[in-house]
Design a protein around this motif. Structure first.
Motif, mmCIF file in Angstrom:
data_model
loop_
_atom_site.group_PDB
_atom_site.id
_atom_site.type_symbol
_atom_site.label_atom_id
_atom_site.label_comp_id
_atom_site.label_asym_id
_atom_site.label_seq_id
_atom_site.Cartn_x
_atom_site.Cartn_y
_atom_site.Cartn_z
ATOM 1 N N ARG A 15 35.227 5.883 32.167
ATOM 2 C CA ARG A 15 34.998 7.436 32.321
ATOM 3 C C ARG A 15 34.104 7.510 33.677
ATOM 4 O O ARG A 15 33.532 6.678 34.182
ATOM 5 N N PRO A 16 34.420 8.841 34.420
ATOM 6 C CA PRO A 16 33.482 9.179 35.551
ATOM 7 C C PRO A 16 32.074 9.005 35.226
ATOM 8 O O PRO A 16 31.526 9.369 34.236
ATOM 9 N N ASN A 17 31.300 8.391 36.176
ATOM 10 C CA ASN A 17 29.842 7.941 35.932
ATOM 11 C C ASN A 17 29.737 6.795 35.264
ATOM 12 O O ASN A 17 28.604 6.234 34.989
ATOM 13 N N GLY A 18 30.867 6.080 34.558
ATOM 14 C CA GLY A 18 30.745 4.676 33.820
ATOM 15 C C GLY A 18 29.879 3.574 34.691
ATOM 16 O O GLY A 18 30.590 3.436 35.967
ATOM 17 N N LYS A 19 29.520 2.641 34.086
ATOM 18 C CA LYS A 19 28.794 1.618 34.615
ATOM 19 C C LYS A 19 29.537 0.455 34.005
ATOM 20 O O LYS A 19 29.885 0.318 32.900
ATOM 21 N N ALA A 20 29.437 -0.818 34.713
ATOM 22 C CA ALA A 20 30.049 -1.943 34.456
ATOM 23 C C ALA A 20 29.008 -3.171 34.983
ATOM 24 O O ALA A 20 28.720 -3.093 36.152
ATOM 25 N N LEU A 21 28.958 -3.974 34.174
ATOM 26 C CA LEU A 21 27.799 -5.254 34.510
ATOM 27 C C LEU A 21 29.011 -6.385 34.196
ATOM 28 O O LEU A 21 29.213 -6.673 33.045
ATOM 29 N N VAL A 22 29.300 -7.138 35.320
ATOM 30 C CA VAL A 22 30.100 -8.224 35.099
ATOM 31 C C VAL A 22 29.481 -9.466 35.668
ATOM 32 O O VAL A 22 28.493 -9.528 36.595
ATOM 33 N N MET A 23 29.639 -10.824 34.963
ATOM 34 C CA MET A 23 29.283 -12.027 35.480
ATOM 35 C C MET A 23 30.205 -13.046 35.510
ATOM 36 O O MET A 23 30.902 -13.121 34.024
ATOM 37 N N PHE A 24 30.693 -13.764 36.136
ATOM 38 C CA PHE A 24 31.776 -14.814 36.152
ATOM 39 C C PHE A 24 31.495 -16.008 36.937
ATOM 40 O O PHE A 24 30.727 -15.699 38.252
ATOM 41 N N LEU A 25 32.315 -17.062 37.091
ATOM 42 C CA LEU A 25 32.109 -18.085 37.989
ATOM 43 C C LEU A 25 32.587 -17.964 39.149
ATOM 44 O O LEU A 25 33.880 -17.426 39.326
ATOM 45 N N GLY A 26 32.049 -18.133 40.219
ATOM 46 C CA GLY A 26 32.634 -18.226 41.683
ATOM 47 C C GLY A 26 33.194 -19.600 42.082
ATOM 48 O O GLY A 26 33.918 -19.711 42.838
ATOM 49 N N TYR A 27 32.166 -20.739 41.534
ATOM 50 C CA TYR A 27 32.660 -21.979 41.927
ATOM 51 C C TYR A 27 32.148 -22.738 40.757
ATOM 52 O O TYR A 27 31.211 -22.663 40.163
ATOM 53 N N HIS A 28 33.067 -23.887 40.290
ATOM 54 C CA HIS A 28 32.543 -24.914 39.386
ATOM 55 C C HIS A 28 33.475 -25.978 39.608
ATOM 56 O O HIS A 28 34.870 -25.844 39.607
ATOM 57 N N SER A 29 32.967 -27.317 39.739
ATOM 58 C CA SER A 29 33.508 -28.564 39.891
ATOM 59 C C SER A 29 34.679 -28.933 39.076
ATOM 60 O O SER A 29 35.419 -29.704 39.331
ATOM 61 N N GLY A 30 34.280 -28.446 37.833
ATOM 62 C CA GLY A 30 35.509 -28.968 36.949
ATOM 63 C C GLY A 30 36.701 -28.413 37.218
ATOM 64 O O GLY A 30 37.712 -28.975 36.585
ATOM 65 N N PHE A 31 36.951 -27.358 37.759
ATOM 66 C CA PHE A 31 38.266 -27.037 38.134
ATOM 67 C C PHE A 31 39.001 -27.850 39.041
ATOM 68 O O PHE A 31 40.157 -27.874 39.156
ATOM 69 N N GLU A 32 37.960 -28.410 39.701
ATOM 70 C CA GLU A 32 38.736 -29.151 40.991
ATOM 71 C C GLU A 32 39.355 -30.392 40.086
ATOM 72 O O GLU A 32 40.297 -31.108 40.655
ATOM 73 N N ALA A 33 38.828 -30.801 39.231
ATOM 74 C CA ALA A 33 39.350 -31.953 38.282
ATOM 75 C C ALA A 33 40.764 -31.568 38.009
ATOM 76 O O ALA A 33 41.507 -32.467 37.700
ATOM 77 N N TYR A 34 40.852 -30.466 37.477
ATOM 78 C CA TYR A 34 42.436 -29.966 37.003
ATOM 79 C C TYR A 34 43.313 -30.349 38.058
ATOM 80 O O TYR A 34 44.447 -30.954 38.093
ATOM 81 N N LEU A 35 43.001 -30.062 39.435
ATOM 82 C CA LEU A 35 43.964 -30.256 40.600
ATOM 83 C C LEU A 35 44.119 -31.802 40.720
ATOM 84 O O LEU A 35 45.209 -32.179 41.234
ATOM 85 N N GLN A 36 42.875 -32.677 40.512
ATOM 86 C CA GLN A 36 43.282 -33.960 40.656
ATOM 87 C C GLN A 36 44.186 -34.661 39.455
ATOM 88 O O GLN A 36 44.975 -35.464 39.836
ATOM 89 N N LEU A 37 44.007 -34.003 38.206
ATOM 90 C CA LEU A 37 44.848 -34.437 37.187
ATOM 91 C C LEU A 37 46.274 -34.154 37.438
ATOM 92 O O LEU A 37 47.227 -34.803 36.916
ATOM 93 N N LYS A 38 46.608 -32.949 38.174
ATOM 94 C CA LYS A 38 47.837 -32.895 38.438
ATOM 95 C C LYS A 38 48.622 -33.505 39.318
ATOM 96 O O LYS A 38 49.855 -33.775 39.077
ATOM 97 N N GLN A 39 47.981 -34.495 39.986
ATOM 98 C CA GLN A 39 48.530 -35.639 40.732
ATOM 99 C C GLN A 39 49.088 -36.813 40.082
ATOM 100 O O GLN A 39 49.692 -37.478 40.450
ATOM 101 N N TYR A 40 48.641 -36.784 38.851
ATOM 102 C CA TYR A 40 49.003 -37.915 37.779
ATOM 103 C C TYR A 40 50.354 -37.723 37.364
ATOM 104 O O TYR A 40 50.413 -36.579 36.737
ATOM 105 N N PRO A 41 51.219 -38.533 37.455
ATOM 106 C CA PRO A 41 52.704 -38.532 37.065
ATOM 107 C C PRO A 41 52.723 -38.080 35.754
ATOM 108 O O PRO A 41 53.558 -37.401 35.322
ATOM 109 N N ARG A 42 51.894 -38.632 34.757
ATOM 110 C CA ARG A 42 51.789 -38.613 33.306
ATOM 111 C C ARG A 42 51.551 -37.053 33.003
ATOM 112 O O ARG A 42 51.959 -36.685 31.962
#
Length: 281
Positions: A131-158
């Protein structure tokens, strides 16, 4: 993340960081009256145990999550709490349900928005839900190396056929490789229409044993349900190896008599506290 019990037991890092933010914004949260939306509430334990007690006694909280399994679990486990309810909601949807628009006086979100492929739309929807005047507090990941591991595993043919969309699960600002993440987030929030009360980037770290790290990656892994059962254990082992190979894990010997080693994994969070203008239409 449909494995609800695994998520509850493997999300200690998320709980700690949510508690830190709740403690820091204690004053602001304790003044959030009316109806509050918890976006990405998952199994509801953070909503019930950390958020609800700090809000005013007359505040109502609605936990929202895209996962039907999470919402069903939370609804059943916390059905005795009259001030708390749960709904299925996709915060990235192109069209919000009309009965949800401008229905909330406040919103919070802990460890959810980095899963959004289109974070711009997610922020727009938060704006629309308030609603107008409503407030929001958000917290989330900006960077985490674990996600880079997904991209590495994507290169595995399996694994290629199971991880074709691996990039979609890398946090928005991480895959965009923004030079000044905080400035980019501020501009995005302003463009959506929010007045910014706080915006920061926080470097964090968390200590893991190999087993607790394994529990964590199992709990938050979006690919497990796609994999055949006979590949899951092998996939997790390879994922752990890829994380360790990125040289972001620092061995720390245990103080106990056991030979177990603990590892320090570094990452950073983005935190924003914003308000929808009173004049918003």
């Amino acid at each position: 993340m449909e494995m609800v019990e695994d998520y509850v037991s493997g999300s200690n890092m998320q709980r700690r960081d949510a508690q830190d933010v709740i403690d820091e914004f204690n004053c602001e949260l304790s003044n959030m009256r009316g109806k509050c939306l918890d976006i990405g509430s998952g199994p509801g334990n953070i909503t019930k145990e950390l958020l609800l007690p700090i809000l005013p006694h007359d505040a109502e909280v609605v936990g929202a999550d895209i996962s039907e399994a999470m919402v069903n679990y939370a609804s059943q486990k916390y059905n005795d709490e009259k001030r708390l309810s749960f709904v299925i909601l996709d915060i990235e949807t192109s069209e919000l349900p009309s009965n949800q628009v401008e229905q909330y006086d406040n919103a919070v979100s802990f460890y959810c928005l980095h899963w959004c492929n289109d974070i711009w739309r997610a922020l727009q929807n938060i704006y629309k839900l308030l609603r107008p005047n409503g407030k929001a507090l958000v917290m989330f990941l900006g960077y985490h190396s674990g996600f880079e591991a997904y991209l590495q595993l994507k290169q595995y043919p399996r694994y290629q056929s199971y991880l074709q969309d691996a990039c979609r699960y890398v946090p928005y600002f991480q895959r965009r490789m923004c030079k000044d993440v905080r400035a980019s987030l501020r501009k995005m929030l302003e463009d959506v229409g929010f007045e910014i009360l706080h915006c920061s980037k926080r470097e964090k770290s968390y200590h893991y044993s190999k087993q607790s790290l394994k529990n964590h990656v199992c709990a938050v892994n979006p690919f497990m349900k796609r994999l055949p059962d006979d590949m899951k254990s092998e996939f997790i082992d390879n994922l752990l190896n890829e994380i360790m190979n990125q040289n972001v894990l620092i061995p720390l010997k245990s103080k106990s008599k056991s030979s177990q080693e603990y590892l320090i994994l570094r990452y950073y969070l983005l935190i924003a506290y914003v308000q929808k203008p009173a004049s918003a239409i």
